[in-house]
Design a protein around this motif. Structure first.
Motif, PDB file in Angstrom:
ATOM      1  N   ASP A 286      -3.451   4.784  -0.858  1.00  0.00           N
ATOM      2  CA  ASP A 286      -4.537   3.891  -0.725  1.00  0.00           C
ATOM      3  C   ASP A 286      -4.916   4.175   0.626  1.00  0.00           C
ATOM      4  OD1 ASP A 286      -3.701   2.577  -3.131  1.00  0.00           O
ATOM      5  OD2 ASP A 286      -2.024   1.658  -1.864  1.00  0.00           O
ATOM      6  N   ARG A 287      -4.511   4.548   1.254  1.00  0.00           N
ATOM      7  CA  ARG A 287      -5.040   4.844   2.896  1.00  0.00           C
ATOM      8  C   ARG A 287      -4.401   6.163   3.305  1.00  0.00           C
ATOM      9  NH1 ARG A 287      -4.944   1.075   7.631  1.00  0.00           N
ATOM     10  NH2 ARG A 287      -2.697   0.639   6.917  1.00  0.00           N
TER      11      ARG A 287
ATOM     12  N   HIS B 230       0.539   4.767   1.882  1.00  0.00           N
ATOM     13  CA  HIS B 230      -0.121   5.095   3.002  1.00  0.00           C
ATOM     14  C   HIS B 230       0.356   6.878   3.129  1.00  0.00           C
ATOM     15  CE1 HIS B 230      -1.764   4.184   7.157  1.00  0.00           C
ATOM     16  NE2 HIS B 230      -1.867   5.555   6.895  1.00  0.00           N
TER      17      HIS B 230
ATOM     18  N   LYS C 192      -9.527   4.484   4.083  1.00  0.00           N
ATOM     19  CA  LYS C 192      -9.238   4.304   2.621  1.00  0.00           C
ATOM     20  C   LYS C 192      -9.670   5.623   1.947  1.00  0.00           C
ATOM     21  CE  LYS C 192      -9.067  -0.352   1.786  1.00  0.00           C
ATOM     22  NZ  LYS C 192     -10.156  -1.654   1.917  1.00  0.00           N
TER      23      LYS C 192
ATOM     24  N   GLU D 288       0.890  -1.164  -0.087  1.00  0.00           N
ATOM     25  CA  GLU D 288      -0.110  -0.044  -0.199  1.00  0.00           C
ATOM     26  C   GLU D 288       0.793   1.456  -0.128  1.00  0.00           C
ATOM     27  OE1 GLU D 288      -2.249   0.996   3.457  1.00  0.00           O
ATOM     28  OE2 GLU D 288      -0.618   0.932   4.878  1.00  0.00           O
TER      29      GLU D 288
END
Lengths: 530, 388, 428
Positions: free
Chosen positions: A236-237, A62, A251, A60
């Motif tokens: 993504d987050r 982030h 998210k 991911e």
């Protein structure tokens, strides 16, 4: 490695490694931080990080979002071993670990790229990377390093010549070197602190595609930012911090700008409504200005512009297109090779900064620590940098300290500057935002007839940005002419009456702010003719 | 050297000596006072002409203590208004040395060695150019000049047949190569100053800059090593102490200024209770030199180390003691070896050379010749005009 | 008076951190020094007790008396710190004969404290204390030279040569001119400061006009002075004895207070206070410090950087010139003469660098550092006399203590340098 103890230690470390080096599953939690708290000596009552939970998953990207001073960098520094934590636990792949140094963190697979560069300028890229290797006993395996660097830079499209010396590289390239330096250790979690702050838009774009590629490989990527665009474009987050507290993690696809702004600010911002300008006589006029840049290359190549009383002229452009040199030439800090600078009709070309300032000009410089303040001097002394010659700041060559104290206190309360002690605190310990406020206060309190400002709100939190913008508009109403240089289009649009776009040392177009469109300005900044 | 006098006095008179070393001239008066305040102290010796005025000051403050200055001229100063010029304090004695006479002896010896080895120059490495050193400089040059005249008179045929490289054929003003280095402590300057002198053909270099002699010695050692020499030339000439033992075979002789004698005598006089009487009878000033007398007794302080080898032993012994104390090697070999080398070196020189030096010594002693004493700027200008 | 107490508390507060650091460093230095003494077979405690004698401390009472004097000194400094702005104004008002009760009381308090200190010195009749103070005079002045340079961002290590020039200038006026009492003293002092400043002007002009780095030029000029001044002494200014200058005439001598201490100490202390006021309370001083802290910011603030550098050199040269004079007309050394060996002035300029560093490049800090250094210099003879500790070892012990004391300040200076480099190279 002749020392047997050393050998023992290193073999021990190697023995630890396989547990971590196993290729992680996508979505597996790589690093988890629980209840992280951090206080600094002397200010225990005020925690910089107040029991934060944070995690990074494999694959991911982030985003760590927050205003200045929210604690983003401190959290990143704790995870990567640069700071110790006061309270809390860190788990790597589910196992509790203790990270005591950046080396520990690297061995656990956590690497961080700092906002400031930590490169040795006279050395080559390869040498810089080799410097950070703990295995090398003074004899660096340079050819090996170079081979691996080439491989890495191809794999991720991080284009850098390994043989180039750092001082020859641009800021964007230097940052790539910083990333390579960390990547060399094959970290599973890569943390970047405000990676785009020194990059052009294009460079930023390519950086994010690189980060994406890394995530695809199963690494976890964390980047710190305070720009919403970057969050939505690339993450993504997103985790939002505010004043050392965790506001939430979600998210990216399930949130929106409005929500994030509210989380970050604790309220909504509205930019001040602009009133049409009542412009007066010409305050600043620049005629066919030519200025050389740092390396003797023409940086400003024939710029002409005018700013009238009661008007804000915004200069939009990507950094490095001659804005800095233009401002320095106007304020007397850099020599004009050709052309003229007229201030209130008087030719001030190549006059000293003092003479120009005495015409009634305030200057908010781009490099606030390098030229805007004297960091080893006290806050009060920094408040009077421009005024100390005037009465009542000084009388008959003696400084009037009681008045200076009184004046500084007024500035501090008007601009909400946090200062422990006026006459004791060295300015260097103030935060960037406070320094910016100090400069703003100093350059605007006397309501100058002309202001030249570069990135006036850089590093300020949103409330202070609002306050500053209101200040500029208030001054404008009183008839101050303002030349505003900013990379932040939002700022340019919300303040300017007219917008001029600078590209490669030339003004490629000037237009009324009311009629200008962001899209078009953006294209002009990138070089297409208006 | 003053320590040695104190040591000898400790042994012979059962007294105790305490030393205080000044790190700058500003320490003089405080240091003298510290000693004078000690009720057990009977005699305070100040070594060096710069102590002159501070000795007067402190001697006036402590009239019950006895003070002695070496190389001082307390009689001839007004110490900034504390006393009259020429006034003698009853508790203060100057001891002065005839360094110019000793320098003349080694100057003569140097020139004779140069004649013997057909070398064009002798050299001198000086410290900071202060007038005290002018005595040495002019004495040295005068001695060299005397020796060349002596040779011309006693060996006229050989004199006429000397090769062009001999010092007798060097212009009178160029025979002595000399440099004021501006330092009494920078040993490397001793090396860098002496090296070109030897390279130009100086047969011997006179050290008048204390520790710089170590630098001069290094040049000689390097040359000896390069050319595989057992004995000089090249030579150097020692100063103050007998320095022949430092590099036996390469030190032709030393101009000995026996400061230790001064300290020893003064202690003796204090113990005899004759100190103050002597101050009165000798007018506050005692001269130690070649053939000098104090109250009718021969009391010398200047000599050239060409006499019996026995006196060398005292100095070798000092080296042995220092080795025991520091645990470091100071002597180049055993005392016997050193004595042997010095003896062999002396025997390698022709006897007329030693005879000539002895003749000069006698003539100085009897007053037949007068070694010039340069003390003022006018003096030095006058003599440099003659000798270069 | 409550305001005075506040001011003192505030002043001590600012001192606290650096004071604590210095005390810790001092402890470390003393420990290493003790180790040295042990290694060479001496009793360190007795050695240090002997060293204390150099500070004029022979007994517990003496120790307390010295503490009392230091406390009074701090009080005076705090007082000046609190009323800094008013003292010059009060003096100016007095000058203009507008006498107000307040200005009189301010001046009176300063005079009273000075009087108290002088009375205490007299009461103590402590020769070693006087001797220590005499040693400290030139050191606190040469410390100013380096400190003011550093404050302006200049590495001025030319104090050494400027001291020589100042000394010979004072010797010339003091020994070769017959002037009335008072005027003679003033003329010799002023001329020494003038010549010191003139000697400092050379590297200043080279720096400003041609960009010659001051380390190179000041070092070279130190040597020029080192060889030139002995020449002047022997060939131009010699008196009866060719190796030293003519004796300073009584009219040009500072009156002796006791031992080697003369009234020149008041001039030196005043110089420190004046430099302090100049640096921190005037426009010129502000400009100078701004240039030193950040030349880019100074340019931005419209400051004439060359002028500020020039001023720093001139102040430094004057202080060094005064230091030179203090050794000739302000201390009865070698019967009021200057020797051609320069032994009475040699090394003062270089010692001043260390003292300035220990005093945190502050003229008032320099006073305390100079006193400490002077006490150790003066105590050296007792260590040697009482216990036979060789002078070389004593110098080594002093050196260790000085280095230990300098380390915190040196670290702070290097940190500052690194920070500036970072700012210059960083992205923004």
């Amino acid at each position: 490695m002749k020392n047997p103890l050393k050998k023992l230690l290193s073999s021990k470390r190697k023995g630890k490694k396989p547990a971590v080096a196993r290729k992680p599953r996508r979505g597996e939690t790589l690093v988890r931080a629980e209840g992280i708290a951090k206080g600094f000596p002397g200010v225990w009552e005020h925690l910089i990080l107040d029991h934060i939970n944070f995690d990074v998953k494999a694959g991911e990207v982030h985003a760590l979002l927050g205003e200045n001073g929210a604690g983003k960098t401190v959290l990143a520094n704790i995870l990567s071993g640069f700071y110790s934590l006061t309270k809390g636990r860190i788990y790597v792949k589910g196992k509790p670990v203790s990270i005591k140094s950046p080396k520990d963190a690297l061995e656990l697979g956590i690497g961080m790229v700092h906002q400031e560069f930590t490169l040795a300028r006279p050395l080559t890229v390869t040498e810089n990377v080799a410097l950070g290797l703990s295995t090398s006993n003074f004899s660096f395996p340079l050819s090996e390093v170079e081979k691996k660097l080439k491989e890495l830079s191809e794999r991720y499209g991080l284009k850098v010549d390994p043989k180039a010396r750092i001082e020859e590289l641009s800021a964007g390239e230097q940052q790539r070197v910083e990333i390579l330096k960390v990547l060399y250790h094959e970290p599973e979690v890569l943390i970047l602190d405000e990676p785009t702050s020194v990059l052009t838009e294009d460079e930023a774009k390519s950086l994010f595609s690189i980060l994406r590629a890394m995530a695809k490989e199963g690494r976890g990527v964390v980047f710190i930012t305070h720009k919403f665009e970057e969050v939505f474009e690339s993450s993504d987050r997103v985790t939002v911090l505010r004043l050392g507290k965790l506001v939430g993690t979600m998210k990216t696809s399930k949130t929106n700008r409005r929500e994030l702004v509210r989380m970050m600010m604790g309220g909504e911002i509205s930019l001040p409504k602009k009133k049409p300008a009542k412009v007066g006589k010409i305050a600043l006029e620049v005629k066919d200005l030519h200025v050389l840049g740092e390396r003797g290359v023409p940086a400003v190549r024939g710029i002409s512009l005018t700013v009238r009383k009661g008007e804000i002229l915004g200069i939009a452009g990507i950094a490095g297109n001659g804005q800095s040199e233009l401002v320095e030439a106007i304020t007397g800090l850099r020599e004009v090779t050709k052309g003229k600078v007229l201030i209130f009709g008087k030719d001030m070309t190549n006059r000293s900064p003092r003479e120009i300032a005495d015409m009634g000009m305030g200057h908010i410089p781009e490099e606030r620590r390098r030229i805007g303040t004297a960091e080893g001097m006290t806050v009060a002394e920094n408040f009077i940098m421009k005024d100390y010659r005037r009465s009542p700041f000084s009388n008959r060559s003696f400084l009037n300290l009681p008045f200076i104290t009184q004046h500084s206190k007024k500035m501090i309360s008007e601009h909400n500057i946090l200062v422990p002690d006026l006459w004791v605190t060295e300015t260097r310990i103030l935060s960037g935002g406070n320094i910016q406020r100090l400069i703003l206060a100093r350059e605007t309190w006397w309501e100058p007839r002309l202001i030249v400002a570069t990135h006036p709100t850089y590093g300020l939190d949103l409330k202070a940005v609002k306050h500053t913008h209101e200040l500029f508009l208030k001054l404008k109403k009183k008839g101050t002419a303002t030349l505003l240089v900013s990379e932040d289009l939002e700022e340019i649009f919300s303040l300017s009456d007219r917008i001029a776009v600078i590209f490669e040392g030339k003004i490629v177009g000037t237009m009324d702010a009311a009629k200008a469109r962001v899209h078009k300005i953006g294209l002009m900044m990138a070089g297409s003719k208006g | 050297m003053a320590f040695k006098g104190g040591d000898d006095a400790e042994e012979d008179f059962g007294v105790k000596m305490v030393e205080l070393i000044s790190t700058s001239e500003a320490d003089y008066a405080p240091n003298l006072r510290t000693a004078a305040r000690d009720p057990d102290v009977e005699l305070i010796v100040g070594v060096g002409f710069l102590l002159t005025d501070d000795l007067v000051k402190v001697a006036l403050e402590y009239p019950d203590k006895n003070f002695m200055g070496i190389d001082t001229y307390t009689k001839w100063t007004d110490a900034g208004g504390l006393k009259e010029v020429g006034e003698v304090l009853p508790n203060l004695m100057d001891i002065i040395y005839e360094e110019h006479k000793g320098s003349a002896l080694v100057g003569a010896l140097g020139a004779l060695v140069a004649i013997h080895y057909d070398k064009p120059y002798i050299g001198g490495v000086f410290g900071i150019e202060i007038p005290v050193l002018w005595k040495f400089e002019i004495g040295y040059k005068w001695g060299a000049d005397w020796a060349i005249s002596w040779y011309e008179n006693n060996y006229p045929t050989q004199y006429a047949a000397e090769p062009t490289t001999s010092i007798v054929n060097t212009a009178k003003k160029e025979r002595v190569l000399y440099t004021y280095t501006g330092t009494f402590s920078d040993i490397t300057k001793g090396y860098t100053t002496a090296l070109p002198m030897y390279e130009a053909g100086a047969v011997a270099v006179y050290n008048i800059a204390g520790p710089l002699g170590i630098g001069i010695n290094s040049v000689v050692r390097d040359i000896a090593e390069r050319d595989g020499l057992e004995n000089g030339p090249p030579f150097w000439i020692g100063v103050d102490a007998n320095q022949d033992w430092i590099n036996p075979g390469f030190v032709i002789a030393s101009m000995m200024k026996r400061v230790d004698f001064g300290v020893y005598y003064a202690t003796k006089w204090v113990k005899d209770n004759t100190f103050r009487d002597l101050v009165e009878s000798e007018g506050g000033e005692i001269t130690l030199g070649v053939g000098t007398e104090v109250a009718g007794v021969l009391t010398e302080g200047i000599m050239i180390s060409t006499g019996p080898l026995g006196e060398l032993d005292e100095f070798i012994e000092m080296g042995v003691k220092a080795e025991e104390l520091t645990g470091e090697r100071i002597l180049l070999g055993s005392p016997e070896w050193i004595r042997g080398k010095v003896e062999a070196m002396r025997e390698a020189q022709p006897s007329w050379m030693w005879d000539a030096v002895a003749e000069l010594e006698t003539k100085i002693r009897t007053g037949e010749v007068e070694v010039p004493l340069a003390f003022t700027a006018d003096d030095i200008a006058f003599w440099r005009d003659i000798f270069g | 008076m409550p305001r005075l107490f506040d001011a003192i508390r505030e002043y001590l507060g600012t001192l606290k951190r650096s004071l604590a650091e210095s005390l810790f460093a001092l402890l470390i230095g003393l420990l290493i020094g003790a180790g040295l003494m042990l290694a060479f077979g001496y009793d360190p405690i007795m050695g240090y007790i002997s060293m204390l004698k150099g500070f004029g401390i022979f007994t517990i009472e003496g120790f307390l008396a010295v503490l009392a004097i230091i406390a009074l000194g701090l009080l005076l400094a705090a007082f000046i710190g609190a009323y800094w702005a008013k003292i010059p104004q009060a003096l100016a008002r007095l000058w203009r004969k507008k006498i107000s009760g307040r200005s009189i009381s301010l001046v009176a308090i300063v005079v009273f404290i000075l009087f108290l200190i002088s009375r205490m010195l007299e009461f103590l009749d402590n020769v070693e204390l006087m001797e220590m103070l005499a040693y400290s005079v030139p050191l606190m002045l040469t410390a100013i030279t380096f400190a003011v340079g550093m404050r302006a961002g200049i590495f001025n290590i030319g104090a050494e040569g400027q001291v020589y020039m100042g000394a010979v200038a004072a010797a010339w006026i003091g020994g070769h001119f017959a002037l009335p009492t008072g005027l003679h003293l003033l003329a010799a002092t002023a001329f020494a400061m003038l010549i010191g400043a003139a000697w400092a002007l050379l590297p200043a002009i080279l720096k400003i006009r041609a960009g010659v780095h001051e380390v190179i030029s000041t070092i070279m000029l130190n040597w020029v002075a080192f060889f030139h001044v002995p020449y002047l002494i022997i060939n131009r200014f010699a008196g009866v004895h060719a190796e030293r200058t003519a004796t300073i005439l009584p009219t040009a001598r500072y009156p002796i207070l006791g031992a080697s201490l003369t009234a020149v100490i008041f001039v030196a202390l005043a110089a420190c206070v004046v430099v302090y006021i100049l640096l921190w309370r005037t426009r010129a001083g502000y400009e100078l410090r701004l240039v030193g802290d950040n030349p880019d910011a100074a340019r931005y603030a419209g400051i004439n950087i060359r002028r500020a550098i020039l001023i720093s050199f001139i102040i430094g040269g004057m202080a060094a010139g005064l230091a030179g004079a203090s050794q000739v007309i302000g201390r009865p050394l070698l019967g009021w003469t200057l020797p051609a060996t320069l032994g009475t002035v040699f090394g003062l300029g270089f010692s001043g660098i260390g003292i300035a560093v220990i005093g945190r490049n502050h003229p008032i800090g320099g006073i305390f550092a100079a006193l400490l250094f002077a006490g150790m210099l003066n105590g050296a003879k007792f260590m040697e006399y009482d216990w036979g500790i060789s002078s070389e070892l004593v110098v080594a012990i002093q050196g260790v203590i000085i280095i230990a004391l300098a380390i915190p300040a040196l670290l702070a200076m290097s940190r500052r340098g690194v920070r500036r480099l970072k700012i210059r190279r960083g992205p923004r």
